[in-house]
Design an enzyme around this catalytic site. Structure first.
Site, PDB file in Angstrom:
ATOM      1  N   GLN A  87       2.628   9.965   1.972  1.00 36.96           N
ATOM      2  CA  GLN A  87       3.985   9.410   2.067  1.00 36.96           C
ATOM      3  C   GLN A  87       4.910   9.903   0.955  1.00 36.96           C
ATOM      4  OE1 GLN A  87       2.189   5.274   2.536  1.00 36.96           O
ATOM      5  NE2 GLN A  87       4.051   5.062   3.741  1.00 36.96           N
ATOM      6  N   HIS A 111      -4.627   1.373   7.749  1.00 34.21           N
ATOM      7  CA  HIS A 111      -3.269   1.927   7.881  1.00 34.21           C
ATOM      8  C   HIS A 111      -3.090   3.102   6.910  1.00 34.21           C
ATOM      9  CE1 HIS A 111       1.283   1.254   8.233  1.00 34.21           C
ATOM     10  NE2 HIS A 111       1.185   2.009   7.143  1.00 34.21           N
ATOM     11  N   GLU A 112      -3.525   2.911   5.655  1.00 40.05           N
ATOM     12  CA  GLU A 112      -3.339   3.978   4.644  1.00 40.05           C
ATOM     13  C   GLU A 112      -4.251   5.165   4.940  1.00 40.05           C
ATOM     14  OE1 GLU A 112      -0.797   3.587   2.984  1.00 40.05           O
ATOM     15  OE2 GLU A 112      -0.556   1.433   3.178  1.00 40.05           O
ATOM     16  N   GLY A 135       0.836  -1.201   0.000  1.00 37.07           N
ATOM     17  CA  GLY A 135       0.000   0.000   0.000  1.00 37.07           C
ATOM     18  C   GLY A 135       0.863   1.239   0.000  1.00 37.07           C
ATOM     19  N   CYS A 185       5.677  -0.347   7.515  1.00 36.99           N
ATOM     20  CA  CYS A 185       5.374   0.919   6.847  1.00 36.99           C
ATOM     21  C   CYS A 185       6.577   1.327   6.021  1.00 36.99           C
ATOM     22  CB  CYS A 185       5.037   1.994   7.888  1.00 36.99           C
ATOM     23  SG  CYS A 185       4.609   3.579   7.159  1.00 36.99           S
ATOM     24  N   LEU A 186       6.314   1.699   4.778  1.00 39.59           N
ATOM     25  CA  LEU A 186       7.414   2.105   3.902  1.00 39.59           C
ATOM     26  C   LEU A 186       8.073   3.396   4.393  1.00 39.59           C
ATOM     27  CD1 LEU A 186       5.769   1.257   0.451  1.00 39.59           C
ATOM     28  CD2 LEU A 186       7.414  -0.105   1.759  1.00 39.59           C
ATOM     29  N   HIS A 211      -2.669   7.370   7.318  1.00 40.84           N
ATOM     30  CA  HIS A 211      -1.664   8.261   6.707  1.00 40.84           C
ATOM     31  C   HIS A 211      -2.322   9.557   6.221  1.00 40.84           C
ATOM     32  CE1 HIS A 211       2.155   6.178   6.755  1.00 40.84           C
ATOM     33  NE2 HIS A 211       1.683   5.098   6.165  1.00 40.84           N
TER      34      HIS A 211
HETATM   35  O1  K1U Z   1       1.726   2.378   4.125  1.00 41.40           O
HETATM   36  C1  K1U Z   1       2.742   1.779   3.870  1.00 41.40           C
HETATM   37  O2  K1U Z   1       3.806   2.232   4.219  1.00 41.40           O
HETATM   38  C2  K1U Z   1       2.698   0.450   3.143  1.00 41.40           C
HETATM   39  C3  K1U Z   1       2.698  -0.733   4.077  1.00 41.40           C
HETATM   40  C4  K1U Z   1       1.279  -1.275   4.168  1.00 41.40           C
HETATM   41  C5  K1U Z   1       1.021  -2.234   5.292  1.00 41.40           C
HETATM   42  C6  K1U Z   1       1.605  -3.466   5.341  1.00 41.40           C
HETATM   43  C7  K1U Z   1       1.333  -4.340   6.364  1.00 41.40           C
HETATM   44  C8  K1U Z   1       0.466  -3.974   7.352  1.00 41.40           C
HETATM   45  C9  K1U Z   1      -0.100  -2.739   7.311  1.00 41.40           C
HETATM   46  C10 K1U Z   1       0.167  -1.863   6.279  1.00 41.40           C
HETATM   47  C11 K1U Z   1       3.634  -1.776   3.504  1.00 41.40           C
HETATM   48  O3  K1U Z   1       3.474  -2.224   2.431  1.00 41.40           O
HETATM   49  S1  K1U Z   1       4.945  -2.285   4.496  1.00 41.40           S
HETATM   50  C12 K1U Z   1       5.778  -3.516   3.513  1.00 41.40           C
HETATM   51  C13 K1U Z   1       5.074  -4.818   3.478  1.00 41.40           C
HETATM   52  O4  K1U Z   1       4.216  -5.066   4.278  1.00 41.40           O
HETATM   53  C14 K1U Z   1       5.416  -5.812   2.444  1.00 41.40           C
HETATM   54  C15 K1U Z   1       6.556  -5.735   1.727  1.00 41.40           C
HETATM   55  C16 K1U Z   1       6.838  -6.687   0.763  1.00 41.40           C
HETATM   56  C17 K1U Z   1       5.980  -7.702   0.524  1.00 41.40           C
HETATM   57  C18 K1U Z   1       4.836  -7.798   1.255  1.00 41.40           C
HETATM   58  C19 K1U Z   1       4.542  -6.859   2.237  1.00 41.40           C
HETATM   59 ZN    ZN Z   2       2.575   3.258   6.177  1.00 44.34          ZN
END
Ligand code: K1U
Ligand code: ZN
Length: 178
Positions: free
Chosen positions: A51, A134-135, A46, A92-93, A138
């Site tokens: 972000q 979560h998004e 996401g 979270c990225l 943000h």
């Molecule tokens: O909002 C963001 O920063 C994105 C976030 C979304 C999220 C993931 C998990 C739980 C809640 C919200 C991410 O994508 S973090 C990275 C991640 O979860 C992932 C990375 C590679 C493959 C699969 C998942």
């Molecule tokens: Zn996030």
């Protein structure tokens, strides 16, 4: 394709409140495409416009294993949240390398518009429900670490600030990346 720069916690711009999208034009389509490219490249499931320092209510999500089911949410609204809660290990990225448990509604019903301005509704559970909430946080200027204890949050903040100083030093030592 353009990859956008993802703001890192504790950048104060992550706490800005996003405004609703009012114009559904080519600029919006290009921004959505760039956000999707940035999310897939990261990689993540996401990304909210906040972000990438765009303070408009725009989210991209793809929780599929095949990475081909892009969901675009413009001006999303949660119509209903289940009283049941689920605890999920979130990432979270904007806070790379940090994962911790957050409790949220297990199911949500969401109304949003697509990139063309067409309204739609859907129900989500599991990872999709977690990701939508979560998004949407943000867009309200909230980062998931704000659900953690002050002790954990301060440790994460210090670690991120140290990493930021190291990244800055590396960038300065390599003129090509200036
Ligand atoms: O909002 C963001 O920063 C994105 C976030 C979304 C999220 C993931 C998990 C739980 C809640 C919200 C991410 O994508 S973090 C990275 C991640 O979860 C992932 C990375 C590679 C493959 C699969 C998942
Ligand atoms: Zn996030």
């Amino acid at each position: 394709m353009s990859l956008l720069t993802i703001l890192r916690y504790p950048d104060p711009r992550l706490h800005k409140i996003a405004k609703p999208v009012t114009v559904f034009d080519e600029r919006l389509k290009k921004l959505v495409a760039d956000m999707a490219d940035t999310m897939y490249d990261a990689p993540g499931v996401g990304l909210a416009a906040t972000q990438v320092d765009v303070h408009e209510q725009i989210i991209v999500i793809d929780t599929s294993d095949t990475h081909d089911q892009l969901l675009v949410l413009i001006n999303p609204v949660i119509l209903w949240s289940s009283p049941e809660r689920q605890l999920y290990e979130e990432g979270c990225l904007s806070v790379p390398g940090i994962y911790d448990g957050v409790e949220r509604a297990a199911q949500v019903r969401v109304k949003a518009k697509d990139a063309l301005g067409k309204s739609f509704e859907f129900e989500a559970d599991g990872l999709l429900a977690v990701c939508v909430q979560h998004e949407m946080d943000h867009l309200l200027g909230k980062v998931f670490v704000e659900y953690l204890s002050p002790l954990k949050r301060n440790r994460i903040k210090s670690r991120m600030q140290k990493e930021e100083r190291e990244l800055k030093r590396e960038r300065e030592a390599q003129p090509a990346f200036r």
